[in-house]
Design an enzyme around this catalytic site. Sequence first.
Site, short mmCIF file in Angstrom:
data_model
loop_
_atom_site.label_atom_id
_atom_site.label_comp_id
_atom_site.label_asym_id
_atom_site.label_seq_id
_atom_site.Cartn_x
_atom_site.Cartn_y
_atom_site.Cartn_z
N GLU A 37 0.88 -1.15 0.00
CA GLU A 37 0.00 0.00 0.00
C GLU A 37 0.93 1.21 0.00
OE1 GLU A 37 -3.47 1.16 3.04
OE2 GLU A 37 -2.67 -0.86 3.27
N ARG A 263 4.88 -12.62 10.02
CA ARG A 263 5.62 -11.41 9.65
C ARG A 263 6.94 -11.35 10.40
NH1 ARG A 263 1.98 -7.14 9.27
NH2 ARG A 263 3.52 -5.59 9.76
N LYS A 273 4.15 0.74 9.69
CA LYS A 273 4.26 2.01 8.97
C LYS A 273 3.63 3.15 9.76
CE LYS A 273 2.96 0.12 5.01
NZ LYS A 273 2.48 0.00 3.61
P1 ATP Z 1 2.57 -2.24 8.23
O1 ATP Z 1 1.79 -3.24 9.04
O2 ATP Z 1 3.97 -2.10 8.58
O3 ATP Z 1 1.88 -0.93 8.16
P2 ATP Z 1 1.44 -3.33 5.91
O4 ATP Z 1 1.24 -4.77 6.10
O5 ATP Z 1 0.24 -2.48 6.04
O6 ATP Z 1 2.63 -2.84 6.79
P3 ATP Z 1 1.61 -3.36 3.09
O7 ATP Z 1 2.06 -2.28 2.22
O8 ATP Z 1 0.18 -3.72 3.09
O9 ATP Z 1 2.11 -3.02 4.53
O10 ATP Z 1 2.50 -4.66 2.86
C1 ATP Z 1 2.86 -5.17 1.63
C2 ATP Z 1 3.18 -6.62 1.80
O11 ATP Z 1 4.25 -6.78 2.71
C3 ATP Z 1 2.01 -7.39 2.36
O12 ATP Z 1 1.89 -8.59 1.63
C4 ATP Z 1 2.39 -7.67 3.78
O13 ATP Z 1 1.83 -8.88 4.20
C5 ATP Z 1 3.92 -7.71 3.71
N1 ATP Z 1 4.49 -7.33 4.99
C6 ATP Z 1 4.25 -6.21 5.69
N2 ATP Z 1 4.92 -6.21 6.86
C7 ATP Z 1 5.63 -7.37 6.89
C8 ATP Z 1 6.52 -7.95 7.83
N3 ATP Z 1 6.84 -7.35 8.98
N4 ATP Z 1 7.06 -9.15 7.53
C9 ATP Z 1 6.76 -9.77 6.37
N5 ATP Z 1 5.94 -9.27 5.45
C10 ATP Z 1 5.37 -8.08 5.69
MG MG Z 2 -1.38 -3.73 4.89
#
Ligand code: ATP
Ligand code: MG
Length: 576
Positions: A37, A263, A273
């Site tokens: 995102e 994760r 984020k």
């Molecule tokens: P955050 O929780 O840090 O705000 P997010 O999951 O909202 O991150 P996205 O941009 O939606 O961030 O993530 C893109 C991809 O990265 C998704 O498939 C998500 O599952 C993966 N991802 C995000 N954080 C992690 C993590 N800590 N470890 C592994 N994969 C991750």
């Molecule tokens: Mg997300």
Amino acid sequence: MTTDEPHAPSDFIRNIIVDDLKQNKNNGRVHTRFPPEPNGYLHIGHAKSICLNFSIASENEGGLCNLRFDDTNPIKEEEEFVESIKEDIRWLGFDWGDRLYYASDYFDELYGYAVQLIKAGKAYVCDLSAQETRNYRGTLTEPGKDSPYRNRSIEENLDLFECMRAGEFEDGACVLRAKIDMASPNLNMRDPVLYRVLRASHHRTGNKWCVYPMYDFTHGQSDSIEGITHSLCTLEFEDHRPLYDWFIDELKIFHPQQIEFARLNLSYTVMSKRMLLELVEGGYVTGWDDPRMPTISGMRRRGYTPGAIRKFCERIGLAKRDSMIDMALLEHGIREDLNRHSPRVMAVLRPLRVVIDNYPEDLVEEMAAVNNPEDPDMGIRKVPFSRVLYIEKDDFREDPPKKFYRLAPGREVRLRYGYFIKCVSVIKDEKTGEVKELHCTYDPETKGGDSPDGRKVKATLHWVSAAHSLEVEVRLYDRLFVKANPTEGKDGPDYKTYLNPDSLQTLTSCRVEPGLADAQPGMRYQFERQGYFCVDSSDSSEGALVFNRTVSLRDSWARIQKAQEQTSGKKKIPFS
Ligand code: ATP
Ligand code: MG
């Protein structure tokens, strides 16, 4: 594609894919995607997902991996984030080819899907307020209640949804909801919202839309539209899978298989984020690429290498359960990589002036120094030696404690690639008692660092020539948080309470050998006995170099100290 390992690792996801291929599922296609995102910069957790998705594609014949921006929230998304994400993925060594997509490109199709559900009697326009919707939703232990608008006719719903899109309702006045089951034990299945009215300009579609699909109504269908075979995502989406499956089954479209993995959590930092944004906006760090941040851009600026990050992601593997990885493991891999590839140089971070009384006043000798003992091909360089040098303040003790083998009055040590020197007198500030300058003598017979008479010294110090060295700024970074898990405990103090006040130490009068005058932003070095450093890519300029400490060397003194502490139960000794 770039990986350092000849053999692909194996894990439960790869095993599933092997089985799928055996059964010729999806006609033997393997197609993954990385779906960020664009509401922030990528962090090391994302690197885990990037490495996983792109590597799986490249390990399988004909495999593909898309980059898709899941840009359904116009309020928090920005072009700046899109660009930074692309840069970070490329830097990590991965390539999406011509497969760059945006969920917003599917807004028309998604709208069509919504209409399809309404026509099938599976979606309705609901006028409950946000608060009422929450009240109707129930809890984990109690079922929800049906919305009074749930039984509107298909015609009425089609008409109202069209009015939503046409801008006839205020923001938030109504939503489109799926008609699933308000008593489902899975809260995600209790008639989730599909579309909302929102007047916000989108970074790609501008003001075309005043209704936007929810993330949950976008993600799975976007995967389906792209023909993604394996939708790999983190565990928090496990509870959403029944909903994604429901959409895809009701819409009768291609069915990707969603597989969840744990994760990455890393000690002494935060990985959300939202929190990283808060640190940036609150001025707790200097930006998303502050070298203390767990962001990919921060790590790049700090001097981490893409190879070491990829290797780390491979090492930690994949699990089905959340855990915390020790930051020390990441640092270990960075050291390993930098040790192999970085040229050694001498840099004095806290200079102490040393005058060699018996060294000729005008003489300058060029000492031959090895660039990298790990790699003879990196050759040697010449480092000027002269009568006035700088050594590290810490390398002298007027009153040396036990096991301190470095310079002290009357003691002889080796200067690396130079001579043996012996301290003959100490000049101190009359008022403060601070040691200002050392006077030493050198033994001309020990040039290069060995004495012909076989006499031994117990320490080898790094140094620079006072007249030839360059003054530079050095930034020493430490962990961003003092607590391994700063977000532990829901009702505990705010994670920011645990920010490390000493995470950045700036030293402005450091001295490096003159050969570094041409050092370019991003270049990496080992400062002998200190650690690995790189030229800062934002604040460094010709004639005013700034170095970031990427990671320290393991310090044998620190270990001795620790052992002493353990045996004597005493507190830290104030040197090292
Ligand atoms: P955050 O929780 O840090 O705000 P997010 O999951 O909202 O991150 P996205 O941009 O939606 O961030 O993530 C893109 C991809 O990265 C998704 O498939 C998500 O599952 C993966 N991802 C995000 N954080 C992690 C993590 N800590 N470890 C592994 N994969 C991750
Ligand atoms: Mg997300």
